[in-house]
Scaffold this active site. Structure first.
Site, PDB file in Angstrom:
ATOM      1  N   SER A 122       0.824  -1.204   0.000  1.00  0.00           N
ATOM      2  CA  SER A 122       0.000   0.000   0.000  1.00  0.00           C
ATOM      3  C   SER A 122       0.860   1.258   0.000  1.00  0.00           C
ATOM      4  O   SER A 122       1.977   1.266   0.545  1.00  0.00           O
ATOM      5  CB  SER A 122      -0.895   0.000   1.245  1.00  0.00           C
ATOM      6  OG  SER A 122      -1.498   1.259   1.456  1.00  0.00           O
ATOM      7  N   TYR A 146      -1.140   0.098  10.033  1.00  0.00           N
ATOM      8  CA  TYR A 146      -1.348  -0.622   8.774  1.00  0.00           C
ATOM      9  C   TYR A 146      -0.167  -0.415   7.830  1.00  0.00           C
ATOM     10  O   TYR A 146       0.360  -1.376   7.251  1.00  0.00           O
ATOM     11  CB  TYR A 146      -2.641  -0.116   8.130  1.00  0.00           C
ATOM     12  CG  TYR A 146      -2.912  -0.643   6.736  1.00  0.00           C
ATOM     13  CD1 TYR A 146      -3.374  -1.941   6.544  1.00  0.00           C
ATOM     14  CD2 TYR A 146      -2.747   0.174   5.623  1.00  0.00           C
ATOM     15  CE1 TYR A 146      -3.653  -2.419   5.271  1.00  0.00           C
ATOM     16  CE2 TYR A 146      -3.018  -0.298   4.344  1.00  0.00           C
ATOM     17  CZ  TYR A 146      -3.475  -1.593   4.174  1.00  0.00           C
ATOM     18  OH  TYR A 146      -3.746  -2.052   2.910  1.00  0.00           O
ATOM     19  N   LYS A 150       2.478  -3.289   6.455  1.00  0.00           N
ATOM     20  CA  LYS A 150       2.716  -3.515   5.027  1.00  0.00           C
ATOM     21  C   LYS A 150       4.201  -3.324   4.687  1.00  0.00           C
ATOM     22  O   LYS A 150       4.761  -4.069   3.868  1.00  0.00           O
ATOM     23  CB  LYS A 150       1.857  -2.573   4.193  1.00  0.00           C
ATOM     24  CG  LYS A 150       0.375  -2.941   4.152  1.00  0.00           C
ATOM     25  CD  LYS A 150       0.164  -4.264   3.431  1.00  0.00           C
ATOM     26  CE  LYS A 150      -1.310  -4.568   3.228  1.00  0.00           C
ATOM     27  NZ  LYS A 150      -1.516  -5.852   2.512  1.00  0.00           N
TER      28      LYS A 150
END
Length: 323
Positions: A122, A146, A150
């Site tokens: 991402s 998050y 990632k």
């Protein structure tokens, strides 16, 4: 060739499955079986080859290992706890996004066949004290849990590839819009809902200002690019398997005006502008200006305009409620 899609019940996973069913081949080889796995058994996909469905929690190593008994040649790892939920539920995000990804890489390694693994990362890996213009070599500095999870997955993907355990590819996805279905727990969910719901006759709330800039890509293009990522020869990636997919930059206001050009005033009038400090605290740390030279050199592509994104949604995904 056997293909495994982890996150095969999600909208991207389902679109990849349907695209592969129509294509019938991957990297010039006939697909003989498709395995779809998710936390609950994914919906069926009609295909000219066998399709299996699995309910698997990848954070459970034993269950993840059992899934890989299907001996996949290519793996699309799309499963994740999305940004807003990962920020609110730290332990859940770490369990799925970090431990689950490690379990996937370890299970692929144990095959001993060096399968291709496409790991969807991402643009949330960028942020903090970095230049406004992001290059392929810009230091990762995620400002959310998050994004950090990632980024760790990317490093593992590159290292497992360097060691010859897997043939990994870790494309960083832009904000995908316009997503079909219902809003999810992603902080970026509004970047689809403010177009999807109005185009389907419903109201929607925009929690950011019109001048908020977005690095975006349509579902149609992300599916096309992820499939291409599985087909690019390993030597083309060089020493880093992670890279930003091509996208485009537009402000929310510009995107809304693009919808007006395609669909008229009525959908635009269904948007309510109500700033949300929780959403703002997450998305303001993301960076929209990315120069994806590596992806472009690999032959990956982006949309021509956000007007096309609106048209794609009207052609592919619109669901008008019954009256």
């Amino acid at each position: 060739m056997r293909v495994l899609i982890i996150g095969g019940g999600g909208f991207i996973g389902q679109k990849i499955a349907k695209a592969l069913a129509e294509k019938g081949t991957l990297n010039g080889k006939q697909i003989t079986h498709l395995e779809l796995a998710d936390i609950t058994a994914p919906p069926t996909v009609v295909a000219p080859f066998g399709v299996s469905h699995h309910a698997v929690d990848i954070s459970d190593k034993a269950k993840c290992d059992a899934l890989f008994q299907c001996q996949p040649d290519v793996v699309f790892h799309l499963a994740a706890i999305v940004s807003g939920q990962a920020e609110a539920e730290f332990d859940t995000g770490m369990r799925v996004n970090l431990a689950g990804t490690l379990n996937v890489f370890e299970a692929a390694r144990a095959l001993g066949t060096k399968p291709v693994v496409v790991f969807s990362s991402s643009c949330a890996v960028y942020g903090g004290e970095i230049p406004d213009q992001i290059e392929d070599w810009t230091t990762l500095n995620p400002q959310t849990s998050y994004g950090a999870q990632k980024a760790i997955g990317e490093l593992l993907c590159t290292d497992y590839s360097r060691k010859g355990f897997i043939d990994g590819r870790a494309p960083r996805l832009p904000t995908i819009t316009i997503r079909p279905g219902k809003p999810n727990a992603a902080a970026s969910s509004f970047m689809s809902s403010i177009f999807r719901e109005p185009l389907q006759g419903q109201t929607a709330v925009c929690p950011v200002q019109p001048d908020y800039a977005v690095w975006y890509l349509s579902p149609r293009k992300v599916v096309e690019n992820l499939i291409k990522c599985a087909e690019i020869p390993a030597e083309k990636f060089g020493e880093n398997r992670a890279f930003a997919l091509p996208g485009r930059v537009a402000t929310i206001g510009e995107m809304v005006e693009a919808m007006r050009k395609v669909a008229g005033d009525e959908p635009v009038n269904r948007i309510k502008w109500e700033p949300d400090p929780v959403i703002l605290s997450i998305v303001m740390g993301w960076r929209p200006h990315i120069n994806p030279q590596k992806a472009l050199a690999l032959g990956l592509t982006t949309d021509d305009s956000f007007e096309d994104n609106v048209r794609y949604f009207l052609e592919d995904d619109i669901q008008v409620p019954a009256t």
